[in-house]
Design a protein around this motif. Structure first.
Motif, PDB file in Angstrom:
ATOM      1  N   LEU A 275       0.803  -1.227   0.000  1.00 60.24           N
ATOM      2  CA  LEU A 275       0.000   0.000   0.000  1.00 60.24           C
ATOM      3  C   LEU A 275       0.835   1.276   0.000  1.00 60.24           C
ATOM      4  N   CYS A 276       2.063   1.203   0.527  1.00 58.37           N
ATOM      5  CA  CYS A 276       2.854   2.431   0.664  1.00 58.37           C
ATOM      6  C   CYS A 276       4.334   2.091   0.678  1.00 58.37           C
ATOM      7  N   MET A 277       5.152   3.098   0.384  1.00 59.37           N
ATOM      8  CA  MET A 277       6.600   2.934   0.430  1.00 59.37           C
ATOM      9  C   MET A 277       7.256   4.288   0.645  1.00 59.37           C
ATOM     10  N   ALA A 278       8.492   4.263   1.157  1.00 57.85           N
ATOM     11  CA  ALA A 278       9.254   5.490   1.414  1.00 57.85           C
ATOM     12  C   ALA A 278      10.731   5.168   1.289  1.00 57.85           C
ATOM     13  N   ILE A 279      11.523   6.187   0.936  1.00 54.08           N
ATOM     14  CA  ILE A 279      12.965   6.040   0.818  1.00 54.08           C
ATOM     15  C   ILE A 279      13.634   7.131   1.642  1.00 54.08           C
ATOM     16  N   SER A 280      14.743   6.789   2.305  1.00 52.62           N
ATOM     17  CA  SER A 280      15.432   7.765   3.161  1.00 52.62           C
ATOM     18  C   SER A 280      16.090   8.835   2.297  1.00 52.62           C
TER      19      SER A 280
END
Length: 483
Positions: free
Chosen positions: A202-207
């Motif tokens: 459903l979601c993702m993030a990258i530093s």
């Protein structure tokens, strides 16, 4: 007698001689006059020649004086060279001062931008320079079997990560459009032995340093990956519902997560540790975002609230404005954000006001039979960081770009980009050179209806700028007024 006579004769003779001499003298006198005139002419010529010859030494003397003036002494030469050297030093000092002033202006401008960015008041005016791309310039990347749900772009704008309802994660190269790596999705019930997701991502993030990639799925799991190698690192458990939002705090490896269990959790990825949980929403959380401050913003779905969570103070601010469910949220800068909902409206907010600064209703038109029209749901929003440009997506066959007014108190449509299907995710490149849209045949949160002609994949949309020479005077005047 003879003597006197002789004398007389002599006298006569002498007289005649005298007469003769007199006539001779007279004739000599005439010759003399002629000779005098010749002599005078000759004398005049000699005088003129003498004057000429006398004038030459004067000219020579003047030229000599000039040469003497040019030929300076050693002391005078030292003095002249010293003056030249001092003039050069003065010019170098002036140039150095100008360069220092220019550099100081640049530094001051950069510092001012940094201060405005930290205060959340930085707004770069780029919207007026954007021009719609040609249809042939938009690229489609296909690799997912089912609708794309979410995506992120690496900080250097060279790669894209995308996830879909087929539970897979794909790493793409922006320049070539090729797949660099694929983490295949697994079947339900294989969680113990499968490295990857076995439910919809459903979601993702990258530093912000591009080191870690975080993904959340319907199985309540958060997985941490090495972005460079796509190697699995950690698995975070703790949520009691599907993980619907993830964001790294900029400059750190602190991770914020939101869930349908109505809670916010804080994690430390470096230490593989859970930090704390925050509660407040009255319905499922549908979106989350964060920048560099120790705070995050969330969209509360059908509780129709936007909340700003102050992590350090353990407090929250509640904002109301939408008439129905709020499905997506994105920060423009530290002080302003944009939201979209299934009431078809796009709203701009300030953290200092509990109501929207501006709202555009039915931003993507309506659908349905005459008399039963319903607004098209706004399924995704994106913002070019610290600028006046935002984008929104729906299923009305286009992506809409918007220009924020001065102080974020207005929202004007720029242009739309044709896009068939549900635009489930939108992200601007950090450089602002392109926009990526994740498109599918279905909405990211359900299967209420389907657009069969849509293609599941990623669309890379170039954001072209106007040629500076083609910008008209009225546009420059309006831009200066806005600044």
């Amino acid at each position: 007698m003879s003597f006197f006579l002789r004398n007389k004769g002599n006298v006569k003779v002498s007289k005649s001689k005298e007469k003769l001499h007199g006539t001779g003298r007279k004739s000599d006198g005439d010759g003399d006059t002629r000779n005098k005139s010749k002599l005078s002419k000759r004398l005049n010529e000699e005088i003129s020649s003498e004057s000429e010859t006398e004038g030459d030494p004067v000219g020579k003397k003047q030229r000599g004086d000039d040469e003497i003036e040019i030929e300076e002494t050693a002391q005078e030469k030292k003095l002249r060279l010293a003056k030249v050297y001092l003039d050069q030093l003065r010019e170098e000092d002036e140039k150095r001062e100008e360069d220092d002033a220019f550099e100081s202006d640049l530094v001051a401008g950069r510092l001012q931008e940094d201060v405005l960015e930290q205060r959340g008041k930085l707004q770069r005016l780029v919207a007026n320079d954007l021009v719609p791309p040609e249809a042939s310039e938009i690229r489609l990347l296909r690799g997912h079997k089912l609708p794309v749900i979410c995506l992120v772009i690496t900080p250097d704008d060279k790669q894209i990560f995308s996830a879909a309802k087929d539970c897979s994660i794909i790493k793409w190269d922006v320049e070539s459009g090729k797949k660099l790596h694929k983490i295949a999705g697994g079947r339900k019930g294989t969680e113990d032995r499968h490295v990857g997701h076995t439910a919809h991502v459903l979601c993702m993030a990258i530093s912000s340093d591009g080191k870690y990639l975080a993904t959340g799925d319907m199985n309540k799991l958060i997985m941490i990956w090495e972005a460079a190698t796509c190697k699995h690192v950690y698995k975070f458990t703790g949520h009691r519902g599907p993980v619907s939002g993830l964001a790294f705090r900029r400059g750190t490896h602190d991770l914020y997560s939101a869930s349908h269990d109505r809670s916010i959790k804080v994690w430390n990825v470096d230490e593989n540790a859970y930090v704390e949980t925050l509660f407040g929403h009255q319905d499922v959380i549908t979106g989350l975002d964060c920048l560099s401050r120790e705070r995050c913003v969330t969209a509360g779905g059908r509780d129709r609230t936007v909340r700003v969570w102050k992590i350090a103070e353990e407090s929250q601010l509640v904002f109301h404005g939408h008439e129905s469910s709020i499905d997506c949220i994105q920060l423009i800068n530290e002080e302003h954000m944009v939201t979209g909902g299934d009431d078809g409206s796009v709203s701009l907010w300030s953290v200092n006001r509990k109501k929207p600064l501006t709202t555009v209703k039915r931003a993507h038109g309506t659908r349905g039979d005459p008399g039963l029209e319903q607004p098209c749901w706004v399924s995704s929003v994106a913002a070019l960081l610290n600028s006046d440009t935002i984008a929104s997506g729906s299923h009305n066959s286009n992506v809409q770009l918007w220009k924020c007014g001065q102080g974020f108190r207005g929202l004007e449509p720029l242009f739309n980009i044709p896009m068939t299907g549900f635009v489930n995710s939108l992200k601007f490149a950090n450089s602002g050179k392109f926009l990526v849209a994740g498109v599918g045949q279905e909405h990211r949160l359900g299967r209420w209806w389907r657009v069969k002609e849509a293609k599941n994949g990623l669309y890379i949309i170039p954001l072209k700028r106007k040629d500076p020479e083609l910008i008209t005077a009225p546009e420059m005047e309006t831009e200066q007024e806005e600044r």
